[in-house]
Design an enzyme around this catalytic site. Sequence first.
Site, PDB file in Angstrom:
ATOM      1  N   TYR A  43     -15.199   3.755   7.257  1.00 17.99           N
ATOM      2  CA  TYR A  43     -13.753   3.774   7.515  1.00 17.99           C
ATOM      3  C   TYR A  43     -13.470   4.427   8.871  1.00 17.99           C
ATOM      4  CZ  TYR A  43      -8.862   5.264   6.618  1.00 17.99           C
ATOM      5  OH  TYR A  43      -7.509   5.495   6.678  1.00 17.99           O
ATOM      6  N   ASP A  76       1.314  -9.169   2.086  1.00 20.01           N
ATOM      7  CA  ASP A  76       0.177  -8.542   1.430  1.00 20.01           C
ATOM      8  C   ASP A  76      -0.691  -9.670   0.889  1.00 20.01           C
ATOM      9  OD1 ASP A  76      -0.055  -5.301   0.352  1.00 20.01           O
ATOM     10  OD2 ASP A  76      -1.520  -6.782  -0.319  1.00 20.01           O
ATOM     11  N   GLY A  91       0.816  -1.215   0.000  1.00 14.86           N
ATOM     12  CA  GLY A  91       0.000   0.000   0.000  1.00 14.86           C
ATOM     13  C   GLY A  91       0.845   1.259   0.000  1.00 14.86           C
TER      14      GLY A  91
HETATM   15  C1  VAH Z   1      -8.065   8.521   3.125  1.00 14.28           C
HETATM   16  N1  VAH Z   1      -5.653   8.820   2.910  1.00 14.28           N
HETATM   17  O1  VAH Z   1      -8.180   9.529   2.450  1.00 14.28           O
HETATM   18  C2  VAH Z   1      -6.705   8.231   3.737  1.00 14.28           C
HETATM   19  C3  VAH Z   1      -6.582   8.828   5.116  1.00 14.28           C
HETATM   20  C4  VAH Z   1      -6.747  10.922   6.445  1.00 14.28           C
HETATM   21  C5  VAH Z   1      -7.042  10.282   5.151  1.00 14.28           C
HETATM   22  O2  VAH Z   1      -7.253   8.101   6.078  1.00 14.28           O
HETATM   23  O3  VAH Z   1      -8.987   7.773   3.317  1.00 14.28           O
END
Ligand code: VAH
Length: 316
Positions: A139, A32, A9
């Site tokens: 997330y 991975d 990643g």
């Molecule tokens: C995203 N790059 O955009 C990641 C990160 C703070 C952003 O968690 O989901």
Amino acid sequence: RIVVTGAGGQIGSELVPHLRGLYGSENVLATDLRPLAGPVFEGGPFAPLDVRDGRAFSDLLGSFRADTLIHLAGILSAKGEDQVALAWDVNVNGSVAALEAARERGTTFFLPSSIAAFGPSTPHRDTPQDTLQRPTTIYGVAKVTLELLCDYYHLKFGMDTRGLRFPGLISHQALPGGGTTDYAVHIYYDAVRTGRYTSFIAPGTFMDMMYMPDALDAVVRLLEADPARLAHRNAFNISAMSFDPEGIAASIRRVLPSFTLDYAVDPLRQGIAESWPDSLDCSAAREEWGFAPRYDLDAMTRDMLERVSAKLGVAA
Ligand code: VAH
């Protein structure tokens, strides 16, 4: 001896070579879902691993005699909104399997959190280390879950768990995939390729950001910190700068005066960006383990444009 998941990643593809340079290639095992190309795969030991397979996870930590697990495998914010069940499965069930394997093998455990662990009701400016966290992405919900789980495993089992809330990370080695802050990487590639960029994030949308070298240094500093100094353990706020698309474009124009920026705002990612803080309070990280980023926006821009130009074989 360190195992890194998600080695292919955006963070892993730079953290693995960085750790191998510090601790010796043979002491850093990259994993991975599938074999990788490039320095991560060729520069030292590699093993395929589905992080949701707890048995395989524990066996790998045992056979490699790992003392530290850096668990980076995960699905980012925007992609998670399109694949909610998969994001929960990989990000949470995968991390539970990682925590259990680390507990079983007695390894130190590092997990990245994110500014995404905050939501619209969190104070947006100078966001405190300890504050209200009601994120509105799967997330972010997963990141809060994992922050709490890592604290729990430390309190319940005495595990050495540590973690950072990463801001948007800018890098030139591997492109990010499926994030909201990705615009701040793509803008440099398009500046070099075409001299112009169309942003999916609107002007005036500020987010915390950091250049990858500072992120790598923060991971190592936290993992090497004296645990007696850690009043917090997981999810330290860290950031090096806060900017909106106009700010990064102005920085690029200081190197490429003819660069132009226009907008085609993506409602999904704009909504996510607006739910996140504008700027973090990073005092806990500074006081407890000496967090000290080196790159500001213009220093990052100069290095990124130079590196991306070389990578693309294009004179910037
Ligand atoms: C995203 N790059 O955009 C990641 C990160 C703070 C952003 O968690 O989901």
